[in-house]
Design a protein around this motif. Structure first.
Motif, PDB file in Angstrom:
ATOM      1  N   GLU A   1       9.552  -6.985  -6.626  1.00  0.00           N
ATOM      2  CA  GLU A   1       9.424  -8.300  -6.001  1.00  0.00           C
ATOM      3  C   GLU A   1      10.262  -8.292  -4.723  1.00  0.00           C
ATOM      4  O   GLU A   1      11.262  -7.604  -4.640  1.00  0.00           O
ATOM      5  N   HIS A   2       9.860  -9.060  -3.728  1.00  0.00           N
ATOM      6  CA  HIS A   2      10.711  -9.173  -2.542  1.00  0.00           C
ATOM      7  C   HIS A   2      10.635 -10.583  -1.981  1.00  0.00           C
ATOM      8  O   HIS A   2       9.917 -11.437  -2.512  1.00  0.00           O
ATOM      9  N   TYR A   3      11.410 -10.821  -0.944  1.00  0.00           N
ATOM     10  CA  TYR A   3      11.546 -12.152  -0.341  1.00  0.00           C
ATOM     11  C   TYR A   3      10.845 -12.081   1.013  1.00  0.00           C
ATOM     12  O   TYR A   3      11.451 -11.697   2.015  1.00  0.00           O
ATOM     13  N   PRO A   4       9.538 -12.408   1.042  1.00  0.00           N
ATOM     14  CA  PRO A   4       8.730 -12.137   2.231  1.00  0.00           C
ATOM     15  C   PRO A   4       9.346 -12.607   3.557  1.00  0.00           C
ATOM     16  O   PRO A   4       9.310 -11.886   4.539  1.00  0.00           O
ATOM     17  N   GLY A   5       9.937 -13.813   3.566  1.00  0.00           N
ATOM     18  CA  GLY A   5      10.471 -14.314   4.832  1.00  0.00           C
ATOM     19  C   GLY A   5      11.700 -13.571   5.319  1.00  0.00           C
ATOM     20  O   GLY A   5      12.030 -13.600   6.502  1.00  0.00           O
ATOM     21  N   MET A   6      12.381 -12.909   4.406  1.00  0.00           N
ATOM     22  CA  MET A   6      13.683 -12.326   4.740  1.00  0.00           C
ATOM     23  C   MET A   6      13.678 -10.804   4.824  1.00  0.00           C
ATOM     24  O   MET A   6      14.489 -10.217   5.542  1.00  0.00           O
ATOM     25  N   THR A   7      12.766 -10.155   4.082  1.00  0.00           N
ATOM     26  CA  THR A   7      12.876  -8.707   3.884  1.00  0.00           C
ATOM     27  C   THR A   7      12.878  -7.914   5.183  1.00  0.00           C
ATOM     28  O   THR A   7      13.782  -7.107   5.421  1.00  0.00           O
ATOM     29  N   VAL A   8      11.880  -8.137   6.028  1.00  0.00           N
ATOM     30  CA  VAL A   8      11.788  -7.337   7.258  1.00  0.00           C
ATOM     31  C   VAL A   8      12.999  -7.599   8.154  1.00  0.00           C
ATOM     32  O   VAL A   8      13.601  -6.669   8.698  1.00  0.00           O
TER      33      VAL A   8
ATOM     34  N   ARG B   1       5.598   6.937  -4.404  1.00  0.00           N
ATOM     35  CA  ARG B   1       6.689   6.801  -3.433  1.00  0.00           C
ATOM     36  C   ARG B   1       7.005   5.324  -3.273  1.00  0.00           C
ATOM     37  O   ARG B   1       6.113   4.519  -3.001  1.00  0.00           O
ATOM     38  N   ILE B   2       8.291   4.973  -3.458  1.00  0.00           N
ATOM     39  CA  ILE B   2       8.712   3.578  -3.300  1.00  0.00           C
ATOM     40  C   ILE B   2       9.018   3.274  -1.843  1.00  0.00           C
ATOM     41  O   ILE B   2       8.675   2.228  -1.325  1.00  0.00           O
ATOM     42  N   MET B   3       9.748   4.184  -1.222  1.00  0.00           N
ATOM     43  CA  MET B   3      10.235   3.891   0.121  1.00  0.00           C
ATOM     44  C   MET B   3      10.589   5.182   0.845  1.00  0.00           C
ATOM     45  O   MET B   3      10.691   6.233   0.216  1.00  0.00           O
ATOM     46  N   MET B   4      10.739   5.075   2.142  1.00  0.00           N
ATOM     47  CA  MET B   4      11.218   6.233   2.892  1.00  0.00           C
ATOM     48  C   MET B   4      12.071   5.763   4.060  1.00  0.00           C
ATOM     49  O   MET B   4      11.902   4.652   4.572  1.00  0.00           O
TER      50      MET B   4
ATOM     51  N   VAL C   1      11.899   2.881   8.640  1.00  0.00           N
ATOM     52  CA  VAL C   1      12.071   2.490   7.235  1.00  0.00           C
ATOM     53  C   VAL C   1      10.756   1.899   6.735  1.00  0.00           C
ATOM     54  O   VAL C   1      10.188   1.003   7.369  1.00  0.00           O
ATOM     55  N   ILE C   2      10.268   2.409   5.621  1.00  0.00           N
ATOM     56  CA  ILE C   2       9.099   1.823   4.958  1.00  0.00           C
ATOM     57  C   ILE C   2       9.504   1.534   3.523  1.00  0.00           C
ATOM     58  O   ILE C   2      10.096   2.399   2.856  1.00  0.00           O
ATOM     59  N   HIS C   3       9.243   0.332   3.054  1.00  0.00           N
ATOM     60  CA  HIS C   3       9.576  -0.008   1.663  1.00  0.00           C
ATOM     61  C   HIS C   3       8.376  -0.726   1.051  1.00  0.00           C
ATOM     62  O   HIS C   3       7.835  -1.648   1.644  1.00  0.00           O
ATOM     63  N   ARG C   4       8.004  -0.298  -0.150  1.00  0.00           N
ATOM     64  CA  ARG C   4       6.858  -0.928  -0.812  1.00  0.00           C
ATOM     65  C   ARG C   4       7.293  -2.016  -1.776  1.00  0.00           C
ATOM     66  O   ARG C   4       8.428  -2.046  -2.237  1.00  0.00           O
ATOM     67  N   TYR C   5       6.357  -2.913  -2.095  1.00  0.00           N
ATOM     68  CA  TYR C   5       6.572  -3.893  -3.155  1.00  0.00           C
ATOM     69  C   TYR C   5       5.301  -3.921  -3.996  1.00  0.00           C
ATOM     70  O   TYR C   5       4.306  -3.293  -3.648  1.00  0.00           O
TER      71      TYR C   5
ATOM     72  N   GLU D   1       0.829  -1.211   0.000  1.00  0.00           N
ATOM     73  CA  GLU D   1       0.000   0.000   0.000  1.00  0.00           C
ATOM     74  C   GLU D   1       0.867   1.267   0.000  1.00  0.00           C
ATOM     75  O   GLU D   1       1.973   1.262   0.518  1.00  0.00           O
ATOM     76  N   PRO D   2       0.314   2.369  -0.531  1.00  0.00           N
ATOM     77  CA  PRO D   2       1.009   3.654  -0.426  1.00  0.00           C
ATOM     78  C   PRO D   2       1.108   4.075   1.043  1.00  0.00           C
ATOM     79  O   PRO D   2       0.382   3.548   1.890  1.00  0.00           O
ATOM     80  N   PHE D   3       2.009   5.018   1.325  1.00  0.00           N
ATOM     81  CA  PHE D   3       2.097   5.536   2.689  1.00  0.00           C
ATOM     82  C   PHE D   3       2.033   7.053   2.643  1.00  0.00           C
ATOM     83  O   PHE D   3       2.322   7.673   1.628  1.00  0.00           O
TER      84      PHE D   3
END
Lengths: 144, 82
Positions: free
Chosen positions: A47-54, A87-90, A75-79, A8-10
């Motif tokens: 794309e991201h690696y759900p188990g690892m990203t956070v 906005r992709i990330m902040m 840190v907020i990062h979108r996928y 989602e957007p932030f």
């Protein structure tokens, strides 16, 4: 310290409300990454690696907290699908003094670029292409 | 048994995001050799290891990282976050 990965957007205002409110904060630095329309880019898929990203981002953020005198960091990062202007990330850092806040924000950005498991696929006039990592992004880590 | 995950163009070349692999490989490099020998799509995806990164149990790892007791291995291109 707060880390979020979401499609989602932030809203910057919402995210920064109360950020760094504890402690004797004198400086707050924020960086926001935005999708550009360079080369006729029409959309992007992250794309991201759900188990690892956070976990990977939390490790980077914890390192920033321990290396600089930060009162807080976010840190907020979108996928998922994004279009130019999104906005992709902040990242945000809060500290007593600006030097620590600026440096820690740059550190976070450098590490998010090449150590957080995200991959960007760009769609433009010539079709789709995975974004290649740049040598300079890897080199940027050596200054820390 | 090992869960093997693929991301980005590695996933596209292999044609699936994850699979269960029966293996006795001692290291990541041994697992790569086993996968390469399977089919052309694997050989193609793993043709240049300098263009790939690996994570073992969701932590970045090396080609010579051991696989004993490991549950999950992921292969992907260099990351492009930020």
């Amino acid at each position: 310290m707060r880390v979020r990965v979401q499609s989602e957007p932030f809203d910057l205002g919402v995210e920064l409300a109360g950020f760094g409110a504890e402690g004797d904060v004198g400086a707050q630095v924020t960086f926001t990454g935005i999708v550009r329309a360079t080369g006729g880019l029409t959309r992007m898929e992250i794309e991201h690696y759900p188990g690892m990203t956070v976990k990977a981002i939390e490790k980077i953020a914890a390192e920033a907290m321990s290396r600089w005198a930060l009162d807080d960091c976010l840190v907020i990062h979108r996928y998922g699908p994004l279009v130019p202007g999104d906005r992709i990330m902040m990242v945000a850092t809060a500290s007593r003094h600006r030097a620590a806040a600026f440096e820690a924000a740059e550190f976070l950005m450098d590490y998010l670029k090449s150590r957080a498991p995200f991959w960007k696929k760009e769609y433009g006039p010539d079709g789709a292409e995975w974004v290649a990592a740049k040598d300079e992004d890897e080199d940027a880590l050596s200054r820390w | 048994m090992l869960d093997v995950l693929y991301f980005a163009w590695v996933r596209e070349r292999i044609g699936e995001p994850r699979e269960r692999v029966e293996t006795g490989a001692a290291t990541v490099a041994d697992l790569v050799d086993e996968l390469r020998a399977r089919e052309d799509r694997y050989a193609l995806a793993f043709s240049d290891l300098s263009a790939l990164r690996v994570a073992v149990d969701q932590e970045l790892a090396e080609w010579d990282s051991p696989l004993q007791g490991v549950r999950e291995v992921a292969f992907f291109p260099p990351m492009t976050g930020g």
